[in-house]
Design an enzyme around this catalytic site. Structure first.
Site, PDB file in Angstrom:
ATOM      1  N   ASP A   1     -10.159   0.032   8.127  1.00  0.00           N
ATOM      2  CA  ASP A   1     -10.073  -1.389   7.811  1.00  0.00           C
ATOM      3  C   ASP A   1      -9.610  -2.128   9.072  1.00  0.00           C
ATOM      4  O   ASP A   1      -9.251  -1.513  10.088  1.00  0.00           O
ATOM      5  CB  ASP A   1      -9.106  -1.607   6.624  1.00  0.00           C
ATOM      6  CG  ASP A   1      -9.463  -2.858   5.823  1.00  0.00           C
ATOM      7  OD1 ASP A   1     -10.029  -3.810   6.395  1.00  0.00           O
ATOM      8  OD2 ASP A   1      -9.182  -2.883   4.610  1.00  0.00           O
TER       9      ASP A   1
ATOM     10  N   GLU B   1      -6.167 -11.023  -0.327  1.00  0.00           N
ATOM     11  CA  GLU B   1      -5.265  -9.934   0.066  1.00  0.00           C
ATOM     12  C   GLU B   1      -3.810 -10.261  -0.277  1.00  0.00           C
ATOM     13  O   GLU B   1      -3.525 -10.767  -1.359  1.00  0.00           O
ATOM     14  CB  GLU B   1      -5.505  -9.580   1.543  1.00  0.00           C
ATOM     15  CG  GLU B   1      -6.937  -9.075   1.758  1.00  0.00           C
ATOM     16  CD  GLU B   1      -7.198  -8.477   3.121  1.00  0.00           C
ATOM     17  OE1 GLU B   1      -6.389  -7.673   3.600  1.00  0.00           O
ATOM     18  OE2 GLU B   1      -8.252  -8.797   3.712  1.00  0.00           O
TER      19      GLU B   1
END
Length: 629
Positions: A309, A516
């Site tokens: 990521d 997020e």
């Protein structure tokens, strides 16, 4: 003498041309050769610098032609909101991607780079793209064929901008709605998440029947993209739903809840898998060799590439980047093939090069990574067609795709209440013909709120200027009878509502956009002035409340005042789908794919738990029939 030398010279020249022709034949550039042979031929020609370059993914803002050429960069991405220009056209995107690609093709071996982007609910970074409902709504549909159609449409729109790789789908199983990424998850139930992996053949193309298990597949041509199953593994199970945190669960629990959708993704030929920021029982997934290499690559036979990521290697330590060379060693050693650096690439390249040259990381690990990256590039035909053209630009935001999104909106809506009491007449469907109706609420005329996070920018935007779409207010105006007067007041007081004698009201409230960790929430409340709008309007007139949110929110305190309640999740640009159901052109069919709690102190609470006592249980949803006009 002069005459006799001519045939000899001609013969020598002919021999030279034959030799030159033979020298120009490069097996790795021959599409007729098997992929394995092409990989082998190319890899034996590559230097260590060229191999390590393939493992690097950098952000477009640092991907200058000189950088691409000097460091042999294998991949480039757009981070959330990283665009060639505000409201950039498809043509501007194609030109930008091609400029970067031309630099890659000018290197010694001409290995094309692969450009990736977060197309997580449609091509959501791009102006005028079709924005589909977020996954939390799509899970409600339980319709794998619809998901396949969404995958196909998304692939066409991503390709319209010259991009061949999408960081989707997210196959997290969100077990706690306090998590800020819960809207990226299809369901708390892994079986629904498994069903929804049908988006992968939509994105990539249908896997040929003779394919070997675990081998990546992307149909060649310009209509499909490489997909990415993420985030491996357990991202949706963190304690208290804290983003990037620790998932405490047994191996059995991990395999039974969080892993199953990966079996489906791999069996459908998914090209790439992205590793999760989160930890499993205290160990960061980015350095978990047992799960990345031992389980994903060896046991599940996954043959595509594993990608980190964004700054995933940095975040192995706390604080991030505290011991970068050790993080590089542990991350690459664990089996990550491509590193989303995305900015400080020289540091990464220097560290990895040093470690390989000093036998800290074996060359076999580098070769495994490069082989996997090249396999995906060869399979998808990137060597044959590395540059995009403008033939697909009309696919972006096409009417056909918007109709698919509108269908998805209709099927994702869940009717949670219809009539104040069991004996009361249902409020929905609403009559299209009425003297005067009220539309109220912060989310009624706000495309940004409707779309949520990961739309145009990472965190999403507020207002109606972000992209092209239909707000719920405009959808209502499009649907009612021309004689019906529609009054819009975002947050009216009770006196205004009472004095106007409305036939009924539509109140649209919910959460602001987030992504997020910025979406992590311990209270899960409807944002102000939503609660006061509900009280002011629903206390004075018959009302339907439409909730725009990325997850179940606290609704119990207002439920008694509300006549009808609809969970609309984050529907995207096609707000007309909401009006389709409210006014009965289509019936409600959606069933909750998430448990709707009474109070946050019940959380986590998932179907099957011993303390299960929901406001609305998993699978609940009132169905209605369409009205005949």
């Amino acid at each position: 003498m002069g005459r006799s030398s001519r045939p000899v010279l001609g013969f020598i020249l002919l021999c030279c041309l034959i030799v030159a022709g033979e020298a120009e034949y490069l097996k790795y550039k021959d599409p007729k050769m098997p992929v394995g042979a092409r990989i082998k031929d190319l890899m034996k020609r590559m230097t260590i610098e060229e191999k390590i370059g393939q493992m690097v993914q950098i952000e477009r803002t640092v991907a200058s032609p000189d950088v691409m050429k000097q460091y042999f960069i294998g991949s480039v991405l757009s981070g959330g909101g990283s665009v060639p220009a505000p409201k950039a056209s498809a043509e501007a995107w194609v030109n930008m991607v091609n400029e970067i690609q031309k630099a890659s093709l000018s290197t010694r071996l001409g290995i094309p780079m692969i450009y990736g982007i977060d197309a997580v609910h449609g091509h959501s970074n791009v102006y005028n793209a079709t924005i589909f409902p977020h996954n939390v709504g799509l899970g409600v549909t339980r319709d794998p064929q619809l998901l396949k159609k969404i995958g196909e449409a998304t692939a066409l729109e991503v390709r319209a901008t010259g991009i061949p790789y999408a960081f989707a789908p997210c196959i997290a199983v969100c077990r706690d709605p306090r998590w800020g990424r819960c809207y990226e998850s299809y369901s708390e139930d892994h079986r629904i998440v498994q069903l929804m992996t049908e988006i992968i053949p939509g994105l990539q193309g249908e896997l040929p029947s003779n394919s070997k298990k675990g081998v990546p597949f992307v149909a060649p041509g310009n209509t499909k993209v490489a997909a990415c199953a993420k985030h491996f593994v357990g991202d949706g199970g963190t304690t208290k739903g804290l983003d990037e945190n620790n998932t405490v669960i047994s191996m059995d629990g991990l395999l039974n809840i969080h892993m199953p959708a990966y079996y489906n993704a791999i069996s459908k030929g998914v090209a790439t898998v992205m590793v999760s920021y989160s930890s499993w029982n205290g160990k960061r997934m980015h350095i978990n060799r047992d799960l990345i290499t031992g389980f994903l690559k060896n046991k599940l036979k996954f043959r595509g590439f594993v990608i980190s990521d964004w700054q995933g290697i940095d975040r192995v330590t706390s604080p991030p980047h505290a011991n970068y060379s050790l993080s590089v060693q542990a991350g690459v050693g664990a089996g990550i093939d491509m590193i989303m650096v995305p900015f400080n690439f020289t540091e990464f390249i220097d560290d990895l090069t040093y470690q390989v040259k000093n036998n800290i990381i074996p060359m076999s690990r580098i070769d495994d990574a490069v082989k996997r990256i090249l396999r995906v590039k060869f399979v998808m035909g990137l060597f044959e067609k590395p540059l995009a053209d403008l033939s697909m630009t009309d696919q972006l935001g096409s009417q056909e795709h918007r109709e698919i999104a509108r269908e998805a909106v209709r099927k994702s809506l869940v009717l949670l209440k219809n009539g104040k009491y069991n004996t009361a007449k249902p409020l929905l469907p609403l009559p299209k013909k009425a003297p005067k109706i009220l539309v109220a609420g912060s989310h009624a005329d706000n495309l940004g709120y409707q779309c949520g996070g990961w739309t145009i920018t990472w965190q999403g935007l507020v207002g109606n200027d972000l992209t092209i779409g239909t707000t719920i207010l405009n959808a209502v105006k499009n649907t009612v009878d021309p004689t019906t007067q529609v009054i819009y007041n975002e947050n009216p007081d009770a006196n205004f509502v009472k004095s106007n004698k409305f036939s009924y009201a539509i109140v649209v409230v919910g959460e602001p956009p987030y992504a997020e960790m910025y979406g992590d929430s311990s209270n899960l409340s409807i944002s102000e002035p939503g609660p006061s709008t509900i009280n002011n309007v629903c206390g004075a007139v018959k009302c339907v409340v439409v909730v725009i949110s990325g997850r179940p929110v606290v609704i119990q305190p207002y439920l008694e005042k509300i006549d009808a309640l609809v969970a609309a999740w984050l529907p995207g640009t096609e707000g007309q789908g909401v009006a389709d159901n409210l006014f009965g052109d289509y019936g409600f069919t959606g069933k909750l794919a998430r448990t709707w709690f009474k109070t946050v102190d019940q959380l986590p609470m998932n179907v099957g738990d011993s303390h299960y006592d929901p406001l609305f249980p998993f699978g609940f949803g009132i169905t209605t029939k369409p009205t005949k006009n």
